[in-house]
Enzyme design. Structure first.
Site, PDB file in Angstrom:
ATOM      1  N   LYS A  56       9.682  -0.121  27.634  1.00 33.70           N
ATOM      2  CA  LYS A  56      10.021  -0.964  28.779  1.00 33.70           C
ATOM      3  C   LYS A  56      11.516  -0.846  29.119  1.00 33.70           C
ATOM      4  O   LYS A  56      12.258  -0.155  28.425  1.00 33.70           O
ATOM      5  CB  LYS A  56       9.598  -2.408  28.498  1.00 33.70           C
ATOM      6  CG  LYS A  56       8.105  -2.548  28.125  1.00 33.70           C
ATOM      7  CD  LYS A  56       7.166  -2.171  29.262  1.00 33.70           C
ATOM      8  CE  LYS A  56       5.758  -1.835  28.824  1.00 33.70           C
ATOM      9  NZ  LYS A  56       4.939  -2.929  28.340  1.00 33.70           N
TER      10      LYS A  56
HETATM   11  C1  LIG Z   1       3.506  -3.351  27.871  1.00 35.88           C
HETATM   12  C2  LIG Z   1       2.674  -4.273  28.673  1.00 35.88           C
HETATM   13  C3  LIG Z   1       2.172  -5.473  28.161  1.00 35.88           C
HETATM   14  C4  LIG Z   1       2.250  -5.844  26.712  1.00 35.88           C
HETATM   15  O1  LIG Z   1       3.530  -5.808  26.176  1.00 35.88           O
HETATM   16  P1  LIG Z   1       3.722  -5.851  24.585  1.00 35.88           P
HETATM   17  O2  LIG Z   1       5.126  -6.356  24.430  1.00 35.88           O
HETATM   18  O3  LIG Z   1       3.559  -4.449  24.108  1.00 35.88           O
HETATM   19  O4  LIG Z   1       2.722  -6.765  24.014  1.00 35.88           O
HETATM   20  C5  LIG Z   1       1.482  -6.324  29.005  1.00 35.88           C
HETATM   21  N1  LIG Z   1       1.283  -6.004  30.299  1.00 35.88           N
HETATM   22  C6  LIG Z   1       1.729  -4.861  30.835  1.00 35.88           C
HETATM   23  C7  LIG Z   1       1.492  -4.586  32.281  1.00 35.88           C
HETATM   24  C8  LIG Z   1       2.430  -3.944  30.036  1.00 35.88           C
HETATM   25  O5  LIG Z   1       2.837  -2.785  30.557  1.00 35.88           O
END
Ligand SMILES: *Cc1c(COP(=O)(O)O)cnc(C)c1O
Length: 378
Positions: free
Chosen positions: A182
């Site tokens: 992210k």
């Molecule tokens: C990465 C992601 C999540 C979950 O994030 P984590 O921190 O890995 O649990 C949820 N929704 C979307 C759209 C994502 O891309």
């Protein structure tokens, strides 16, 4: 030829040194760095109360619990997202009600939301896809009119803004992810920002065993909470990252601009939306994901991705349409229900985009893509 992944976190030396200090400090679990990160996240989001936790998936699940959403309830959510979004709705016992997305923005088609509302609908869980905010005026107008909660899945959108206001600085409950893919990371982790202080108390209980303490320090357990608290080591990574976030996102926007410049010509992929007119700077470009012109090519997506790999370039797929996974077919969803999500699911490819990339890297990706298209043109 060096391998170019589709994403890579940027960790500076100061952050690495900071982590070493935390490791030597003797305090590794939630402590002063978690408090500092939550304060910094609150400041970044206009003073909203912010809480960290070990994942955005956990954050979304606990947010639903805080809103009292469970068995018999429905939550409206896009048919195009990562599986975590509808999965958490299932995990609290509610039913995800999918709505199709717009082909260019990849966001929930808000024009179709009202038709999906029933007496059981309790919330909307939109996704700010690839860092492009959903139309927040239209979203909250619908929510207000139908008295629905909004839990924003802003996993892609930390640092994004809508008409100059940061996502997470207004609205209802907003969830960010700090997974290494992210726009900023705590290794694993996430954060929520809240509109209502009384719900934060409930969240704190759900995050840590349901434990509260009175003035004398006596412990009580008032509900069966879970265990989602972030470590101080992770929080120190996050502090280093948050300080660089606006710079990271500015660089992402620049690189996305180079992609647009180089991909504007034939053979045309369907390029993603550049952002809302006049508000393009609000897009944080978590991903750059065109749709392949498969109808005019003699190869499929798998062969395209393999050909890019042979040229040392990583390509991702974000994401297959949610309603076609077996779990959601069991709810009665089928092919043909959401044509835009299905087309994106078939044709999307995520090209490399991360702050440490150079414009020469973008040119390399575009040259490889054009070479493959020319070879495979029907
Ligand atoms: C990465 C992601 C999540 C979950 O994030 P984590 O921190 O890995 O649990 C949820 N929704 C979307 C759209 C994502 O891309």
């Amino acid at each position: 030829m060096t391998y170019l992944p589709f994403t890579k976190p940027t960790l500076d030396e100061d952050t690495i040194q900071g982590v070493v200090e935390v490791l030597r400090s003797g305090w590794l679990a939630s402590g002063p760095n978690v408090q500092l990160l939550e304060k910094a996240l609150s400041d970044y989001h206009g003073g909203r109360i912010a809480r960290t936790l070990t994942s955005a998936t956990g954050g979304l699940e606990v947010a639903l619990q805080v809103c009292g959403i469970g068995h018999g309830d429905e939550v409206i959510t896009p048919a195009m997202s990562f599986a975590a979004t509808p999965n958490v709705i299932m995990r609290v016992g509610a039913r995800p009600v999918f709505v199709d997305v717009d082909l260019a923005t990849r966001n929930l088609d808000l024009g179709r939301v009202e038709a999906a509302i029933t007496p059981r609908t309790k919330a909307i869980m939109p996704v700010h896809f690839a860092g492009l905010p959903v139309d927040m005026d239209a979203l909250y107008a619908i929510a207000e009119q139908h008295k629905l909660r909004v839990i924003e899945d802003a996993a892609h959108a930390v640092g994004s803004s809508w008409k100059g206001r940061k996502i997470g600085s207004f609205g209802d409950i907003v969830s960010f992810s700090f997974h290494p893919n992210k726009n900023m990371t705590t290794i694993e982790g996430g954060a929520l920002t809240f509109a209502f202080a009384d719900e934060v108390k409930q969240f704190d209980l759900l995050r840590f065993h349901g434990i509260s303490r009175d003035a004398e320090g006596n412990m009580d357990v008032s509900l069966a909470g879970g265990k989602y608290n972030l470590s101080d080591v992770a929080a120190r990574v996050g502090l280093g990252q948050l300080g660089q976030l606006d710079g990271f996102n500015a660089r992402r926007r620049e690189l996305a601009g180079h992609y647009f410049q180089h991909l504007a010509s034939d053979p045309a992929c369907l390029l993603p939306s550049r952002g809302h007119a006049g508000d393009e700077a609000g897009h944080s470009w978590h991903m750059f994901a065109p749709l392949l012109p498969l109808d005019s090519l003699s190869i499929g997506r798998k062969q395209f991705i393999d050909a890019m790999h042979q040229r040392g370039i990583g390509v991702g797929i974000h994401y297959p349409a949610l309603h076609l996974f077996s779990l959601y077919r069991e709810l009665g969803y089928k092919e043909g229900d959401f044509p835009n999500a299905e087309r994106i699911g078939r044709e999307t490819v995520t090209l490399p985009l991360f702050p440490a990339m150079t414009t020469a890297d973008v040119e390399r990706v575009c040259a490889a893509l054009q070479e493959i298209f020319i070879e495979a043109r029907k």
